[in-house]
Design a protein around this motif. Structure first.
Motif, PDB file in Angstrom:
ATOM      1  N   TRP A  16       0.812  -1.219   0.000  1.00 51.06           N
ATOM      2  CA  TRP A  16       0.000   0.000   0.000  1.00 51.06           C
ATOM      3  C   TRP A  16       0.837   1.257   0.000  1.00 51.06           C
ATOM      4  CZ3 TRP A  16      -4.995   1.512  -0.607  1.00 51.06           C
ATOM      5  CH2 TRP A  16      -5.879   0.472  -0.887  1.00 51.06           C
ATOM      6  N   ASP A  17       0.305   2.278  -0.607  1.00 50.87           N
ATOM      7  CA  ASP A  17       0.894   3.596  -0.587  1.00 50.87           C
ATOM      8  C   ASP A  17       1.066   4.034   0.883  1.00 50.87           C
ATOM      9  OD1 ASP A  17       1.232   6.323  -1.988  1.00 50.87           O
ATOM     10  OD2 ASP A  17      -0.231   6.706  -0.401  1.00 50.87           O
ATOM     11  N   LYS A  18       2.259   4.538   1.231  1.00 50.89           N
ATOM     12  CA  LYS A  18       2.531   4.835   2.645  1.00 50.89           C
ATOM     13  C   LYS A  18       1.676   5.996   3.169  1.00 50.89           C
ATOM     14  CE  LYS A  18       6.871   2.562   3.042  1.00 50.89           C
ATOM     15  NZ  LYS A  18       8.292   2.482   3.177  1.00 50.89           N
ATOM     16  N   THR A  19       1.368   6.936   2.286  1.00 47.57           N
ATOM     17  CA  THR A  19       0.534   8.061   2.734  1.00 47.57           C
ATOM     18  C   THR A  19      -0.849   7.555   3.138  1.00 47.57           C
ATOM     19  OG1 THR A  19       1.657   9.284   1.009  1.00 47.57           O
ATOM     20  CG2 THR A  19      -0.167  10.395   2.083  1.00 47.57           C
ATOM     21  N   GLU A  20      -1.393   6.645   2.333  1.00 50.79           N
ATOM     22  CA  GLU A  20      -2.720   6.101   2.661  1.00 50.79           C
ATOM     23  C   GLU A  20      -2.664   5.253   3.931  1.00 50.79           C
ATOM     24  OE1 GLU A  20      -3.807   4.268  -1.123  1.00 50.79           O
ATOM     25  OE2 GLU A  20      -5.255   5.874  -1.439  1.00 50.79           O
TER      26      GLU A  20
END
Ligand SMILES: Cc1ncc(C[n+]2csc(CCOP(=O)(O)OP(=O)(O)O)c2C)c(N)n1
Ligand SMILES: [Mg+2]
Length: 300
Positions: A16-20
């Motif tokens: 997963w995208d780290k920001t999300e």
């Protein structure tokens, strides 16, 4: 005991995208620390109505919001709904005041913990009868979508016991028949107050939804799994997602019968450490704790 769970974690965190991922964790922490303050207030006898806490179940709303907030969905939750309100951006002062039954609350102090209502985030308060949010939400969706080419999304959340109500089953069938853009979520903590599923029924709600022609999925409350399912299902609505979760405290109030089968908070923190986000996670958790203590400071 919760229903039989084979795998507690999905192993999807690194994809997963780290920001999300961090956005999900921040919402999770906000719910947990908000509710710890509710617990303090309740235990000091400042709240004079029942409270319904989501401690242990926070991964559900926090993950859904990260993936689905962009659709600005209408939200129909039930009595255990602080998490949905916080995750989808509800005003925190108004939530605190609602739980304290003040006129400045999100439902003008008349609903309390069980009826969290906020037109500002398109969230409709529950009326107290288990499962009624399902036919009401389906009717709302039909009213918004019956014209051609209109797509107005909804999320309808129910508990595993509410899923058994006859009017819920009829509404699921109608939503499937009309192909309404609704994601149905079952927060499956295996409990109706204290009664486990195995003594209540011998059928699965996902089988019923599937038999109506809906896309269905089932998962444990690992946030990366919930986000993946929600993303896939949002392209194929109406859909039904059953999520196995573990409530930490009693049905109502703040008591506990000992530690739950698992605490998703601990499991997520291990995953965040594994993907190199330990420092960021600690900072988010500390900020969230401070923010919620500040929010409740004048009331406690
Ligand atoms: C029609 C109806 N029957 C019984 C009740 C009493 N009651 C309130 S909540 C609840 C259990 C709800 O369980 P579930 O839907 O699984 O949600 P959870 O509390 O586990 O989050 C019951 C039996 C009610 N409010 N409405
Ligand atoms: Mg339940």
């Amino acid at each position: 005991m919760r229903s039989e769970i084979k795998e507690l974690t999905s192993g999807l965190s690194h994809k997963w995208d780290k920001t999300e991922t961090l956005a999900m964790f921040e919402k999770f922490c906000d719910i947990r620390y908000f509710e710890y303050e509710v617990k303090k207030a309740y235990d000091k006898d400042i709240i004079h109505m029942p409270v319904y806490l989501s401690i242990g179940q926070e991964a559900i709303s926090s993950s859904l919001a990260v993936v689905l907030k962009k659709f600005n969905p209408a939200i129909f939750a039930q009595h255990r709904a602080h998490g949905m309100y916080i995750s989808f951006g509800g005003n925190l002062d108004e939530l605190r005041d609602e739980i304290l039954h003040k006129g400045t609350g999100c439902a003008k102090g008349m609903g309390g913990s069980a009826s969290i209502h906020s037109p500002a985030i398109r969230m409709y308060g529950h009326d107290g009868l288990m499962g009624t949010q399902v036919p009401i939400g389906v009717g709302h969706s039909y009213s918004q979508n019956y014209k051609a080419n209109k797509k107005d999304y909804s999320i309808i959340v129910m508990g595993d016991a509410s899923a058994e109500e006859d009017y819920v089953l009829g509404a699921l069938g109608y939503a499937a028949h009309k192909k309404l853009p609704i994601l149905f979520i079952c927060e499956d903590n295996n409990l109706s107050i204290l009664t486990e599923i195995k003594v209540r029924r011998n059928w699965k709600i996902v089988d019923v939804a599937k038999s109506f022609g809906m896309t269905v999925a089932e998962t444990v409350d690992d946030p990366w799994s919930i986000m993946s399912h929600a993303k896939n299902l949002s392209n194929n609505l109406p859909a039904f997602l059953n999520i196995h979760t573990a409530r930490s405290v009693w049905h109502a109030g703040t008591g506990s019968d000992g530690p739950p089968e698992w605490d998703r908070f601990d499991l997520i923190k291990k995953d965040l450490d594994n993907i190199g986000l330990k420092k960021e996670a600690e900072e988010i958790e500390n900020n969230s704790k401070e923010k919620m203590e500040e929010l409740w400071k004048t009331q406690l």
